[in-house]
Design a protein around this motif. Structure first.
Motif, PDB file in Angstrom:
ATOM      1  N   PHE A   1     -50.097  15.716  24.728  1.00 28.82           N
ATOM      2  CA  PHE A   1     -48.889  16.367  24.236  1.00 28.82           C
ATOM      3  C   PHE A   1     -47.904  16.570  25.380  1.00 28.82           C
ATOM      4  O   PHE A   1     -48.298  16.862  26.513  1.00 28.82           O
ATOM      5  CB  PHE A   1     -49.262  17.716  23.611  1.00 28.82           C
ATOM      6  N   ARG A   2     -46.607  16.399  25.088  1.00 28.09           N
ATOM      7  CA  ARG A   2     -45.528  16.554  26.065  1.00 28.09           C
ATOM      8  C   ARG A   2     -45.672  15.577  27.235  1.00 28.09           C
ATOM      9  O   ARG A   2     -45.417  15.930  28.394  1.00 28.09           O
ATOM     10  CB  ARG A   2     -45.444  17.993  26.574  1.00 28.09           C
ATOM     11  N   SER A   3     -46.044  14.360  26.956  1.00 26.17           N
ATOM     12  CA  SER A   3     -46.065  13.319  27.982  1.00 26.17           C
ATOM     13  C   SER A   3     -44.765  12.518  27.891  1.00 26.17           C
ATOM     14  O   SER A   3     -43.802  12.937  27.243  1.00 26.17           O
ATOM     15  CB  SER A   3     -47.288  12.417  27.800  1.00 26.17           C
ATOM     16  N   SER A   4     -44.732  11.355  28.519  1.00 26.84           N
ATOM     17  CA  SER A   4     -43.499  10.572  28.596  1.00 26.84           C
ATOM     18  C   SER A   4     -43.644   9.224  27.902  1.00 26.84           C
ATOM     19  O   SER A   4     -44.716   8.611  27.934  1.00 26.84           O
ATOM     20  CB  SER A   4     -43.113  10.346  30.069  1.00 26.84           C
ATOM     21  N   VAL A   5     -42.540   8.773  27.310  1.00 23.09           N
ATOM     22  CA  VAL A   5     -42.465   7.456  26.682  1.00 23.09           C
ATOM     23  C   VAL A   5     -41.247   6.733  27.242  1.00 23.09           C
ATOM     24  O   VAL A   5     -40.140   7.292  27.258  1.00 23.09           O
ATOM     25  CB  VAL A   5     -42.333   7.554  25.152  1.00 23.09           C
ATOM     26  N   LEU A   6     -41.455   5.522  27.699  1.00 21.23           N
ATOM     27  CA  LEU A   6     -40.369   4.717  28.243  1.00 21.23           C
ATOM     28  C   LEU A   6     -40.242   3.442  27.417  1.00 21.23           C
ATOM     29  O   LEU A   6     -41.167   2.635  27.370  1.00 21.23           O
ATOM     30  CB  LEU A   6     -40.653   4.350  29.712  1.00 21.23           C
ATOM     31  N   MET A   7     -39.096   3.282  26.764  1.00 20.19           N
ATOM     32  CA  MET A   7     -38.840   2.060  26.007  1.00 20.19           C
ATOM     33  C   MET A   7     -37.899   1.164  26.804  1.00 20.19           C
ATOM     34  O   MET A   7     -36.996   1.650  27.497  1.00 20.19           O
ATOM     35  CB  MET A   7     -38.231   2.389  24.642  1.00 20.19           C
ATOM     36  N   SER A   8     -38.132  -0.125  26.689  1.00 17.66           N
ATOM     37  CA  SER A   8     -37.292  -1.072  27.416  1.00 17.66           C
ATOM     38  C   SER A   8     -36.972  -2.255  26.508  1.00 17.66           C
ATOM     39  O   SER A   8     -37.867  -2.990  26.096  1.00 17.66           O
ATOM     40  CB  SER A   8     -37.999  -1.546  28.689  1.00 17.66           C
ATOM     41  N   GLN A   9     -35.695  -2.403  26.190  1.00 19.88           N
ATOM     42  CA  GLN A   9     -35.240  -3.501  25.331  1.00 19.88           C
ATOM     43  C   GLN A   9     -34.763  -4.648  26.209  1.00 19.88           C
ATOM     44  O   GLN A   9     -33.849  -4.495  27.020  1.00 19.88           O
ATOM     45  CB  GLN A   9     -34.106  -3.019  24.424  1.00 19.88           C
ATOM     46  N   GLY A  10     -35.397  -5.813  26.058  1.00 18.68           N
ATOM     47  CA  GLY A  10     -35.103  -6.943  26.920  1.00 18.68           C
ATOM     48  C   GLY A  10     -33.980  -7.825  26.393  1.00 18.68           C
ATOM     49  O   GLY A  10     -33.358  -7.544  25.363  1.00 18.68           O
ATOM     50  N   GLU A  11     -33.752  -8.906  27.121  1.00 17.60           N
ATOM     51  CA  GLU A  11     -32.716  -9.849  26.729  1.00 17.60           C
ATOM     52  C   GLU A  11     -33.125 -10.594  25.460  1.00 17.60           C
ATOM     53  O   GLU A  11     -34.292 -10.945  25.282  1.00 17.60           O
ATOM     54  CB  GLU A  11     -32.468 -10.842  27.861  1.00 17.60           C
ATOM     55  N   PRO A  12     -32.169 -10.863  24.565  1.00 19.68           N
ATOM     56  CA  PRO A  12     -32.508 -11.456  23.273  1.00 19.68           C
ATOM     57  C   PRO A  12     -32.838 -12.940  23.351  1.00 19.68           C
ATOM     58  O   PRO A  12     -32.419 -13.648  24.269  1.00 19.68           O
ATOM     59  CB  PRO A  12     -31.239 -11.234  22.454  1.00 19.68           C
ATOM     60  N   MET A  13     -33.602 -13.391  22.373  1.00 22.64           N
ATOM     61  CA  MET A  13     -33.838 -14.807  22.120  1.00 22.64           C
ATOM     62  C   MET A  13     -33.068 -15.188  20.860  1.00 22.64           C
ATOM     63  O   MET A  13     -32.897 -14.358  19.961  1.00 22.64           O
ATOM     64  CB  MET A  13     -35.330 -15.079  21.922  1.00 22.64           C
TER      65      MET A  13
ATOM     66  N   GLY B   1     -40.457  -3.266  24.845  1.00 20.51           N
ATOM     67  CA  GLY B   1     -41.667  -2.675  25.392  1.00 20.51           C
ATOM     68  C   GLY B   1     -41.697  -1.178  25.126  1.00 20.51           C
ATOM     69  O   GLY B   1     -40.699  -0.478  25.336  1.00 20.51           O
ATOM     70  N   ILE B   2     -42.830  -0.685  24.636  1.00 23.97           N
ATOM     71  CA  ILE B   2     -43.034   0.752  24.393  1.00 23.97           C
ATOM     72  C   ILE B   2     -44.152   1.188  25.331  1.00 23.97           C
ATOM     73  O   ILE B   2     -45.295   0.747  25.192  1.00 23.97           O
ATOM     74  CB  ILE B   2     -43.423   1.031  22.939  1.00 23.97           C
ATOM     75  N   ASN B   3     -43.824   2.049  26.289  1.00 25.81           N
ATOM     76  CA  ASN B   3     -44.762   2.392  27.356  1.00 25.81           C
ATOM     77  C   ASN B   3     -45.030   3.890  27.379  1.00 25.81           C
ATOM     78  O   ASN B   3     -44.118   4.695  27.592  1.00 25.81           O
ATOM     79  CB  ASN B   3     -44.179   1.957  28.712  1.00 25.81           C
ATOM     80  N   TYR B   4     -46.284   4.259  27.132  1.00 27.75           N
ATOM     81  CA  TYR B   4     -46.711   5.659  27.143  1.00 27.75           C
ATOM     82  C   TYR B   4     -47.394   5.939  28.480  1.00 27.75           C
ATOM     83  O   TYR B   4     -48.342   5.253  28.859  1.00 27.75           O
ATOM     84  CB  TYR B   4     -47.690   5.936  26.011  1.00 27.75           C
ATOM     85  N   ILE B   5     -46.921   6.956  29.176  1.00 25.28           N
ATOM     86  CA  ILE B   5     -47.543   7.281  30.462  1.00 25.28           C
ATOM     87  C   ILE B   5     -48.910   7.923  30.243  1.00 25.28           C
ATOM     88  O   ILE B   5     -49.895   7.558  30.886  1.00 25.28           O
ATOM     89  CB  ILE B   5     -46.630   8.213  31.281  1.00 25.28           C
ATOM     90  N   GLU B   6     -48.985   8.887  29.337  1.00 23.85           N
ATOM     91  CA  GLU B   6     -50.269   9.499  28.959  1.00 23.85           C
ATOM     92  C   GLU B   6     -50.326   9.508  27.430  1.00 23.85           C
ATOM     93  O   GLU B   6     -49.964  10.503  26.805  1.00 23.85           O
ATOM     94  CB  GLU B   6     -50.372  10.911  29.518  1.00 23.85           C
ATOM     95  N   PRO B   7     -50.763   8.429  26.834  1.00 30.71           N
ATOM     96  CA  PRO B   7     -50.577   8.221  25.391  1.00 30.71           C
ATOM     97  C   PRO B   7     -51.201   9.260  24.477  1.00 30.71           C
ATOM     98  O   PRO B   7     -50.735   9.435  23.354  1.00 30.71           O
ATOM     99  CB  PRO B   7     -51.210   6.845  25.156  1.00 30.71           C
ATOM    100  N   HIS B   8     -52.237   9.968  24.933  1.00 30.16           N
ATOM    101  CA  HIS B   8     -52.920  10.909  24.042  1.00 30.16           C
ATOM    102  C   HIS B   8     -52.640  12.366  24.388  1.00 30.16           C
ATOM    103  O   HIS B   8     -53.276  13.266  23.831  1.00 30.16           O
ATOM    104  CB  HIS B   8     -54.434  10.643  24.066  1.00 30.16           C
TER     105      HIS B   8
END
Length: 281
Positions: free
Chosen positions: A169-181, A160-167
């Motif tokens: 400048f100097r906002s936050s991005v949270l990536m979350s790698q889940g359990e594999p298949m 998951g790639i999650n942008y708090i304020e996607p447009h």
């Protein structure tokens, strides 16, 4: 050997840290070696999505599935150097669809060599805080590698790639790698009934990827939830030079959104202006 890719990766990684105040992920470069891997991601901020995943989640080179209509013949040298693979959609016309055969064959061979592929499983890019229903392309590519190259040890990671304020400048991005298949879990079903296996695979991938995405059930509530996420983000301790291994902030936001989705009729009349008002609910 592509010596341009690792250099560009370093440059892009540093550049992104200047552009964003916070780049968090629960995992960095923790993918297994000598294993064919697909990273199945959501897609809500165009080219930036590939930059973040390619820069921080894999220490080895990655191949990127890219919209075929952006491939300008004059820029093919760049697309080749950056490991981009064109995939055309129905809207691009039948003649272009036939070009996918070469791209898919390349992907099958790459996975057969234990390489890594990033694919955006929703199939298109829309900036919104929700996961759209996944297309079957990820499953078809996975089983295609099994059919043509004998790849039965493929591992698929939902990201998951999650942008708090996607447009902004100097906002936050949270990536979350889940359990594999593991593709091997679906091969017996595929050998008996390919369509059933493809649906099972896609449904399971969607369920797992949804856990890694900040997903708001109703689009009309997005502005309100956006305000809440900005408050939570601003109150969270900052990180030196942006980059950090951190899954806590994502879990805080994910937990809040899940509660909101369940109790929105109670929460909607109040609105949120401060962290204290968030904590009351």
């Amino acid at each position: 050997m592509n010596i341009f890719y690792p250099i560009l990766k370093k440059v892009v990684g540093i550049y992104l840290r200047f552009c964003y105040k916070r780049i968090y992920s629960n995992k960095f470069n923790e993918l297994p070696d000598n294993t064919p891997i697909m990273l199945a991601c959501n897609h809500n901020n165009a080219f930036s999505d590939a930059l973040f995943v390619g820069s921080y989640l894999s220490d080895l080179d990655m191949n990127f599935i890219t919209r075929g209509d952006v491939f300008n013949p004059k820029m093919m040298w760049f697309f080749n150097l950056t490991n981009q693979i064109p995939i055309f959609r129905f809207r691009d016309g039948y003649e272009n669809l036939k070009k996918n055969n070469n791209s898919l064959e390349f992907c099958y061979k790459a996975l057969g060599k234990n390489q890594r592929i990033i694919i955006f499983s929703e199939g298109d890019c829309i900036t919104e805080k929700r996961l759209r229903h996944l297309q079957k392309g990820t499953a078809r590519m996975a089983f295609g590698a099994y059919e043509t190259s004998g790849v039965d040890n493929l591992v698929i990671y939902p990201v998951g790639i999650n942008y708090i304020e996607p447009h902004n400048f100097r906002s936050s991005v949270l990536m979350s790698q889940g359990e594999p298949m593991y593709l091997a879990d679906y091969i017996p079903t595929y050998n008996e009934n390919p369509n059933k296996a493809i649906k099972m695979f896609t449904d399971e991938l969607e369920a797992r990827l949804k856990k890694e995405v900040l997903h708001i059930n109703e689009k009309e509530n997005e502005d309100l939830v956006q305000t809440a996420l900005e408050i939570i983000d601003n109150e969270y301790p900052s990180t030196f030079f942006s980059l950090a291994k951190d899954g806590v902030l994502f879990k805080k936001m994910k937990s809040w959104i899940e509660r909101f989705n369940l109790e929105e009729k109670i929460l909607l009349p109040h609105g949120f202006k401060t962290l204290q008002s968030l904590k009351r609910f």
